[in-house]
Design a protein around this motif. Structure first.
Motif, PDB file in Angstrom:
ATOM      1  N   PHE A   1       0.838  -1.208   0.000  1.00  0.00           N
ATOM      2  CA  PHE A   1       0.000   0.000   0.000  1.00  0.00           C
ATOM      3  C   PHE A   1       0.866   1.249   0.000  1.00  0.00           C
ATOM      4  CE2 PHE A   1      -3.599  -2.490   2.109  1.00  0.00           C
ATOM      5  CZ  PHE A   1      -4.357  -2.550   0.948  1.00  0.00           C
ATOM      6  N   GLY A   2       1.917   1.248   0.811  1.00  0.00           N
ATOM      7  CA  GLY A   2       2.806   2.402   0.895  1.00  0.00           C
ATOM      8  C   GLY A   2       3.464   2.740  -0.432  1.00  0.00           C
ATOM      9  N   ALA A   3       3.645   1.732  -1.267  1.00  0.00           N
ATOM     10  CA  ALA A   3       4.247   1.926  -2.583  1.00  0.00           C
ATOM     11  C   ALA A   3       3.180   2.092  -3.680  1.00  0.00           C
ATOM     12  CB  ALA A   3       5.148   0.740  -2.911  1.00  0.00           C
TER      13      ALA A   3
ATOM     14  N   VAL B   1      -3.863  -5.036  15.194  1.00  0.00           N
ATOM     15  CA  VAL B   1      -2.750  -4.260  14.675  1.00  0.00           C
ATOM     16  C   VAL B   1      -2.986  -2.808  15.076  1.00  0.00           C
ATOM     17  CG1 VAL B   1      -1.485  -3.557  12.603  1.00  0.00           C
ATOM     18  CG2 VAL B   1      -2.485  -5.855  12.733  1.00  0.00           C
ATOM     19  N   VAL B   2      -1.972  -2.203  15.687  1.00  0.00           N
ATOM     20  CA  VAL B   2      -2.062  -0.802  16.107  1.00  0.00           C
ATOM     21  C   VAL B   2      -1.312   0.028  15.071  1.00  0.00           C
ATOM     22  CG1 VAL B   2      -1.558   0.869  17.922  1.00  0.00           C
ATOM     23  CG2 VAL B   2      -2.185  -1.487  18.528  1.00  0.00           C
ATOM     24  N   ILE B   3      -2.056   0.952  14.454  1.00  0.00           N
ATOM     25  CA  ILE B   3      -1.486   1.794  13.410  1.00  0.00           C
ATOM     26  C   ILE B   3      -1.575   3.250  13.843  1.00  0.00           C
ATOM     27  CG2 ILE B   3      -1.766   2.617  11.032  1.00  0.00           C
ATOM     28  CD1 ILE B   3      -2.689  -0.175  10.275  1.00  0.00           C
TER      29      ILE B   3
ATOM     30  N   MET C   1     -10.901   1.400  -2.331  1.00  0.00           N
ATOM     31  CA  MET C   1     -11.575   1.174  -1.059  1.00  0.00           C
ATOM     32  C   MET C   1     -10.636   1.474   0.105  1.00  0.00           C
ATOM     33  SD  MET C   1     -11.709  -1.130   1.732  1.00  0.00           S
ATOM     34  CE  MET C   1     -10.855  -2.555   1.099  1.00  0.00           C
ATOM     35  N   VAL C   2      -9.393   1.033   0.014  1.00  0.00           N
ATOM     36  CA  VAL C   2      -8.440   1.263   1.101  1.00  0.00           C
ATOM     37  C   VAL C   2      -8.109   2.746   1.213  1.00  0.00           C
ATOM     38  CG1 VAL C   2      -6.083   0.811   1.881  1.00  0.00           C
ATOM     39  CG2 VAL C   2      -7.509  -1.066   1.074  1.00  0.00           C
ATOM     40  N   ARG C   3      -7.829   3.396   0.107  1.00  0.00           N
ATOM     41  CA  ARG C   3      -7.506   4.836   0.135  1.00  0.00           C
ATOM     42  C   ARG C   3      -8.638   5.648   0.759  1.00  0.00           C
ATOM     43  NH1 ARG C   3      -5.863   3.924  -5.054  1.00  0.00           N
ATOM     44  NH2 ARG C   3      -7.705   4.988  -5.850  1.00  0.00           N
ATOM     45  N   ASN C   4      -9.875   5.322   0.400  1.00  0.00           N
ATOM     46  CA  ASN C   4     -11.027   6.094   0.867  1.00  0.00           C
ATOM     47  C   ASN C   4     -11.543   5.671   2.233  1.00  0.00           C
ATOM     48  OD1 ASN C   4     -11.119   7.679  -1.496  1.00  0.00           O
ATOM     49  ND2 ASN C   4     -12.167   6.024  -2.559  1.00  0.00           N
ATOM     50  N   GLY C   5     -11.473   4.388   2.542  1.00  0.00           N
ATOM     51  CA  GLY C   5     -12.066   3.895   3.780  1.00  0.00           C
ATOM     52  C   GLY C   5     -11.089   3.625   4.911  1.00  0.00           C
ATOM     53  N   TYR C   6      -9.825   3.375   4.570  1.00  0.00           N
ATOM     54  CA  TYR C   6      -8.807   3.042   5.565  1.00  0.00           C
ATOM     55  C   TYR C   6      -7.521   3.815   5.278  1.00  0.00           C
ATOM     56  CZ  TYR C   6     -11.795  -0.914   6.806  1.00  0.00           C
ATOM     57  OH  TYR C   6     -12.846  -1.706   7.210  1.00  0.00           O
ATOM     58  N   PRO C   7      -7.564   5.148   5.326  1.00  0.00           N
ATOM     59  CA  PRO C   7      -6.362   5.922   4.987  1.00  0.00           C
ATOM     60  C   PRO C   7      -5.184   5.615   5.907  1.00  0.00           C
ATOM     61  CG  PRO C   7      -8.049   7.342   5.959  1.00  0.00           C
ATOM     62  CD  PRO C   7      -8.686   6.004   5.706  1.00  0.00           C
ATOM     63  N   MET C   8      -5.460   5.224   7.152  1.00  0.00           N
ATOM     64  CA  MET C   8      -4.366   4.887   8.067  1.00  0.00           C
ATOM     65  C   MET C   8      -3.621   3.627   7.612  1.00  0.00           C
ATOM     66  SD  MET C   8      -7.274   3.286   9.019  1.00  0.00           S
ATOM     67  CE  MET C   8      -8.252   4.416   9.956  1.00  0.00           C
ATOM     68  N   VAL C   9      -4.306   2.751   6.885  1.00  0.00           N
ATOM     69  CA  VAL C   9      -3.685   1.539   6.346  1.00  0.00           C
ATOM     70  C   VAL C   9      -2.914   1.879   5.069  1.00  0.00           C
ATOM     71  CG1 VAL C   9      -4.182  -0.735   5.339  1.00  0.00           C
ATOM     72  CG2 VAL C   9      -5.403   0.016   7.386  1.00  0.00           C
ATOM     73  N   HIS C  10      -3.445   2.798   4.290  1.00  0.00           N
ATOM     74  CA  HIS C  10      -2.788   3.193   3.049  1.00  0.00           C
ATOM     75  C   HIS C  10      -1.458   3.881   3.311  1.00  0.00           C
ATOM     76  CE1 HIS C  10      -2.580   5.908  -0.666  1.00  0.00           C
ATOM     77  NE2 HIS C  10      -2.290   4.693  -1.071  1.00  0.00           N
ATOM     78  N   ARG C  11      -1.399   4.701   4.359  1.00  0.00           N
ATOM     79  CA  ARG C  11      -0.176   5.448   4.660  1.00  0.00           C
ATOM     80  C   ARG C  11       0.104   5.445   6.164  1.00  0.00           C
ATOM     81  NH1 ARG C  11       0.847   5.079  -0.059  1.00  0.00           N
ATOM     82  NH2 ARG C  11       1.089   6.779  -1.537  1.00  0.00           N
ATOM     83  N   PRO C  12       0.438   4.291   6.726  1.00  0.00           N
ATOM     84  CA  PRO C  12       0.727   4.276   8.168  1.00  0.00           C
ATOM     85  C   PRO C  12       2.077   4.925   8.474  1.00  0.00           C
ATOM     86  CG  PRO C  12       1.156   2.119   7.231  1.00  0.00           C
ATOM     87  CD  PRO C  12       0.578   2.975   6.124  1.00  0.00           C
TER      88      PRO C  12
END
Length: 135
Positions: free
Chosen positions: A38-40, A97-99, A67-78
């Motif tokens: 995701f980070g890349a 998992v703590v982000i 979906m990840v970019r819009n719904g889980y931005p903390m996962v997209h760019r932790p």
């Protein structure tokens, strides 16, 4: 700075370990590899870590990435990731998992992991309520 210190205290209190892409633990390794993808912005690689059910639901890496970019931005760019409690069930493993996101906010997510012919895959992620630290 205060947020970073609070997050560190929170993680130490839970006995968490930092993320390592070379984790010897296969479940942590899959999650770490997906987070790195995701980070890349490598949504094809990130999608490869999803279970067949998730892959069927989103159909393409681009749909999954959106979906990840819009719904889980903390996962997209932790900014920081650590592993918490794990619970084994009959047909899945639940891994907390703590982000910490780029703004310093702490999020606790529960990853549902399933074992497939191709190894461990992520079958879903739910956002849990993070405990209040210092409140």
């Amino acid at each position: 700075m205060r947020h970073a210190a609070l997050a560190l205290l929170f993680c130490l209190g839970l006995g968490l370990s930092p993320v390592s892409a070379q984790s010897a633990d296969p479940i942590e390794g899959v999650i770490s590899n997906q987070l790195e993808a995701f980070g890349a912005d490598d949504f094809e690689d990130a999608f490869s870590h999803a279970s067949p059910m998730i892959r069927g639901l989103f159909q393409t890496p681009d749909n999954f990435g959106a979906m990840v970019r819009n719904g889980y931005p903390m996962v997209h760019r932790p900014a920081d990731v650590s592993y918490g409690q794990r619970e084994e069930q009959a047909d899945a493993v639940l891994q907390n998992v703590v982000i910490t996101d780029e703004a310093g906010a702490v999020h606790v997510l529960r990853y549902e992991m399933v074992e497939t012919e191709d190894g461990w895959k992520i079958n879903g992620v739910s956002l849990l309520q993070a405990p209040q630290v210092g409140a």
